[in-house]
Write a protein that holds these residues in place. Structure first.
Motif, PDB file in Angstrom:
ATOM      1  N   GLY A 107      -0.580   7.447   1.498  1.00 22.84           N
ATOM      2  CA  GLY A 107       0.808   7.002   1.418  1.00 22.84           C
ATOM      3  C   GLY A 107       1.589   7.339   2.668  1.00 22.84           C
ATOM      4  O   GLY A 107       2.339   6.507   3.202  1.00 22.84           O
ATOM      5  N   TYR A 108       1.426   8.561   3.159  1.00 26.03           N
ATOM      6  CA  TYR A 108       2.112   8.946   4.393  1.00 26.03           C
ATOM      7  C   TYR A 108       1.626   8.108   5.580  1.00 26.03           C
ATOM      8  O   TYR A 108       2.407   7.749   6.468  1.00 26.03           O
ATOM      9  CB  TYR A 108       1.892  10.429   4.680  1.00 26.03           C
ATOM     10  CG  TYR A 108       2.463  11.372   3.642  1.00 26.03           C
ATOM     11  CD1 TYR A 108       3.662  11.080   2.991  1.00 26.03           C
ATOM     12  CD2 TYR A 108       1.807  12.559   3.330  1.00 26.03           C
ATOM     13  CE1 TYR A 108       4.187  11.940   2.035  1.00 26.03           C
ATOM     14  CE2 TYR A 108       2.328  13.441   2.379  1.00 26.03           C
ATOM     15  CZ  TYR A 108       3.516  13.114   1.731  1.00 26.03           C
ATOM     16  OH  TYR A 108       4.026  13.984   0.792  1.00 26.03           O
TER      17      TYR A 108
ATOM     18  N   GLU B 108       0.825  -1.204   0.000  1.00 27.32           N
ATOM     19  CA  GLU B 108       0.000   0.000   0.000  1.00 27.32           C
ATOM     20  C   GLU B 108       0.862   1.259   0.000  1.00 27.32           C
ATOM     21  O   GLU B 108       0.578   2.227  -0.722  1.00 27.32           O
ATOM     22  CB  GLU B 108      -0.934  -0.013   1.210  1.00 27.32           C
ATOM     23  CG  GLU B 108      -1.978  -1.113   1.174  1.00 27.32           C
ATOM     24  CD  GLU B 108      -2.757  -1.215   2.470  1.00 27.32           C
ATOM     25  OE1 GLU B 108      -2.996  -0.161   3.090  1.00 27.32           O
ATOM     26  OE2 GLU B 108      -3.113  -2.330   2.880  1.00 27.32           O
ATOM     27  N   ALA B 109       1.905   1.271   0.821  1.00 30.60           N
ATOM     28  CA  ALA B 109       2.752   2.459   0.917  1.00 30.60           C
ATOM     29  C   ALA B 109       3.342   2.818  -0.441  1.00 30.60           C
ATOM     30  O   ALA B 109       3.242   3.965  -0.902  1.00 30.60           O
ATOM     31  CB  ALA B 109       3.876   2.230   1.935  1.00 30.60           C
TER      32      ALA B 109
ATOM     33  N   ILE C  89      -5.832  12.920  -1.513  1.00 27.39           N
ATOM     34  CA  ILE C  89      -6.259  11.807  -0.658  1.00 27.39           C
ATOM     35  C   ILE C  89      -5.241  10.670  -0.703  1.00 27.39           C
ATOM     36  O   ILE C  89      -4.839  10.122   0.339  1.00 27.39           O
ATOM     37  CB  ILE C  89      -7.651  11.305  -1.084  1.00 27.39           C
ATOM     38  CG1 ILE C  89      -8.714  12.365  -0.767  1.00 27.39           C
ATOM     39  CG2 ILE C  89      -7.991   9.982  -0.399  1.00 27.39           C
ATOM     40  CD1 ILE C  89     -10.074  12.069  -1.375  1.00 27.39           C
ATOM     41  N   ILE C  90      -4.821  10.307  -1.896  1.00 25.70           N
ATOM     42  CA  ILE C  90      -3.877   9.201  -2.050  1.00 25.70           C
ATOM     43  C   ILE C  90      -2.522   9.543  -1.434  1.00 25.70           C
ATOM     44  O   ILE C  90      -1.861   8.696  -0.823  1.00 25.70           O
ATOM     45  CB  ILE C  90      -3.724   8.828  -3.538  1.00 25.70           C
ATOM     46  CG1 ILE C  90      -5.072   8.338  -4.099  1.00 25.70           C
ATOM     47  CG2 ILE C  90      -2.663   7.754  -3.713  1.00 25.70           C
ATOM     48  CD1 ILE C  90      -5.668   7.153  -3.368  1.00 25.70           C
ATOM     49  N   GLU C  91      -2.092  10.782  -1.552  1.00 24.03           N
ATOM     50  CA  GLU C  91      -0.850  11.207  -0.916  1.00 24.03           C
ATOM     51  C   GLU C  91      -0.929  11.026   0.603  1.00 24.03           C
ATOM     52  O   GLU C  91       0.003  10.505   1.233  1.00 24.03           O
ATOM     53  CB  GLU C  91      -0.558  12.672  -1.249  1.00 24.03           C
ATOM     54  CG  GLU C  91       0.717  13.209  -0.612  1.00 24.03           C
ATOM     55  CD  GLU C  91       0.961  14.675  -0.921  1.00 24.03           C
ATOM     56  OE1 GLU C  91       1.961  15.219  -0.417  1.00 24.03           O
ATOM     57  OE2 GLU C  91       0.150  15.284  -1.651  1.00 24.03           O
ATOM     58  N   GLU C  92      -2.059  11.431   1.184  1.00 25.27           N
ATOM     59  CA  GLU C  92      -2.243  11.252   2.631  1.00 25.27           C
ATOM     60  C   GLU C  92      -2.183   9.773   3.000  1.00 25.27           C
ATOM     61  O   GLU C  92      -1.550   9.390   3.991  1.00 25.27           O
ATOM     62  CB  GLU C  92      -3.576  11.847   3.065  1.00 25.27           C
ATOM     63  CG  GLU C  92      -3.843  11.700   4.551  1.00 25.27           C
ATOM     64  CD  GLU C  92      -5.195  12.270   4.970  1.00 25.27           C
ATOM     65  OE1 GLU C  92      -5.701  11.862   6.025  1.00 25.27           O
ATOM     66  OE2 GLU C  92      -5.738  13.119   4.223  1.00 25.27           O
TER      67      GLU C  92
ATOM     68  N   GLY D 220       8.608   6.425  -4.104  1.00 22.96           N
ATOM     69  CA  GLY D 220       8.081   5.535  -3.093  1.00 22.96           C
ATOM     70  C   GLY D 220       8.775   5.582  -1.745  1.00 22.96           C
ATOM     71  O   GLY D 220       9.423   6.571  -1.382  1.00 22.96           O
ATOM     72  N   LEU D 221       8.668   4.489  -1.015  1.00 21.65           N
ATOM     73  CA  LEU D 221       9.194   4.396   0.348  1.00 21.65           C
ATOM     74  C   LEU D 221      10.691   4.682   0.392  1.00 21.65           C
ATOM     75  O   LEU D 221      11.183   5.285   1.347  1.00 21.65           O
ATOM     76  CB  LEU D 221       8.904   2.997   0.910  1.00 21.65           C
ATOM     77  CG  LEU D 221       9.249   2.743   2.382  1.00 21.65           C
ATOM     78  CD1 LEU D 221       8.404   3.610   3.304  1.00 21.65           C
ATOM     79  CD2 LEU D 221       9.053   1.259   2.712  1.00 21.65           C
TER      80      LEU D 221
END
Length: 304
Positions: free
Chosen positions: A98-99, A51-52, A93-96, A63-64
């Motif tokens: 990811g964090y 998911e991350a 939303i997707i950025e949030e 990415g990570l």
């Protein structure tokens, strides 16, 4: 009399065979695995890594390894991830999300220790293969999760729900209060992410996914049916629209939150989850998003 006795013996043999089949084959594949708290929680890192990197790449194009490389514990970089063509609201939303996944990985690692990030396949081709299987056809052109917001949300529909039901399945098998507290906290955010994704898709439920001539609802229903087939342990996944007899209290056809007859979350075991994310229907056959299999003791044990 002899023929009747033979028939009775044959009948008993068939019943016995069916009993052995149910007890020896069907049920064990759905039973929770015996493992300590640390191993069960570390297993969840496989989904958290997935998911991350998917969310971070989708929103930001990196990415990570760019935000918290130490959390990957030397695991190989994911293949195929890239920035998606998202509208501003969806991107935010997707950025949030990811964090949030970075925080989940950190919290688990600090609590029970980390595992090496497994090889991940986030390529458009991997998602296209999953969608072809779910839709039981070869989509043309191939499904591309990074092409637009609808495609990306449909691709996102594939992932967080699996992590959610995995946490629900983990909780009854934990021994320590600290483990229960951690998983409950993780579950709350995973459930929220899944609800947001389903809510965004529900707003577009009747919209046609171009150029396939199928609606968003068609896609979500087929994806859910596909995950049930791969999981092999009954109906634990439902699309955005259901027959009224399957809706909440048998009074609605909307199904923004997938839940059972009492509106409780479904649960899945590690084996069920691997069958789904591998895309093979077997916890012993890697593929899909995990071409070399998952990491951690449970995934490695099931792989053997």
């Amino acid at each position: 009399m002899a023929s009747r006795s033979c028939f009775s013996a044959l009948l008993l043999l068939l019943v016995a065979f069916e009993f052995i089949f149910v007890i020896g084959v069907t049920l064990p594949r759905c039973r929770p695995i015996v493992a300590n708290d640390n191993d069960q929680i570390q297993f969840a890192l496989n989904l958290e890594f997935l998911e991350a990197d998917f969310f971070l790449f989708g929103a930001l194009g990196k990415g990570l390894d760019d935000f918290a490389p130490s959390l990957a514990l030397g695991g190989p970089p994911p293949a195929g991830g890239r920035m998606a063509n998202l509208d501003p609201t969806t991107r935010r939303i997707i950025e949030e999300f990811g964090y949030q996944e970075i925080g989940h990985i950190r919290a688990i690692t600090q609590s029970v220790g980390g595992i090496r990030r497994p090889q991940l396949n986030l390529s458009a081709e991997a998602f296209a293969a999953i969608m072809n299987q779910a839709m039981n056809t070869t989509l043309s052109p191939p499904f591309n999760p990074y092409a637009n917001s609808i495609n990306y949300l449909l691709a996102s529909y594939v992932i967080p729900y699996v992590g959610l039901v995995g946490y629900v399945g983990t909780i009854p098998n934990l021994d320590r209060k600290t483990s229960l507290s951690l998983v409950a906290s993780l579950l709350g955010v995973e459930a929220g992410q899944d609800a947001v994704i389903r809510g965004l898709l529900y707003e577009r439920a009747d919209e046609t996914v171009s150029p396939y001539g199928l609606t968003v609802t068609n896609f979500t229903n087929r994806i859910s049916e596909f995950r049930n087939r791969l999981g092999m342990c009954g109906v634990k996944d439902e699309g955005l629209m259901v027959p009224v007899q399957l809706g909440a209290e048998n009074r609605t056809t909307s199904n923004i939150l997938s839940a059972d007859a009492n509106s409780l979350s479904y649960s899945r075991t590690p084996a069920e989850i691997l069958r789904i994310v591998y895309g093979t229907g077997s916890e012993r056959s890697p593929g899909g998003f995990f071409p070399k299999g998952g990491s951690g003791r449970i995934a490695m044990r099931l792989l053997q």
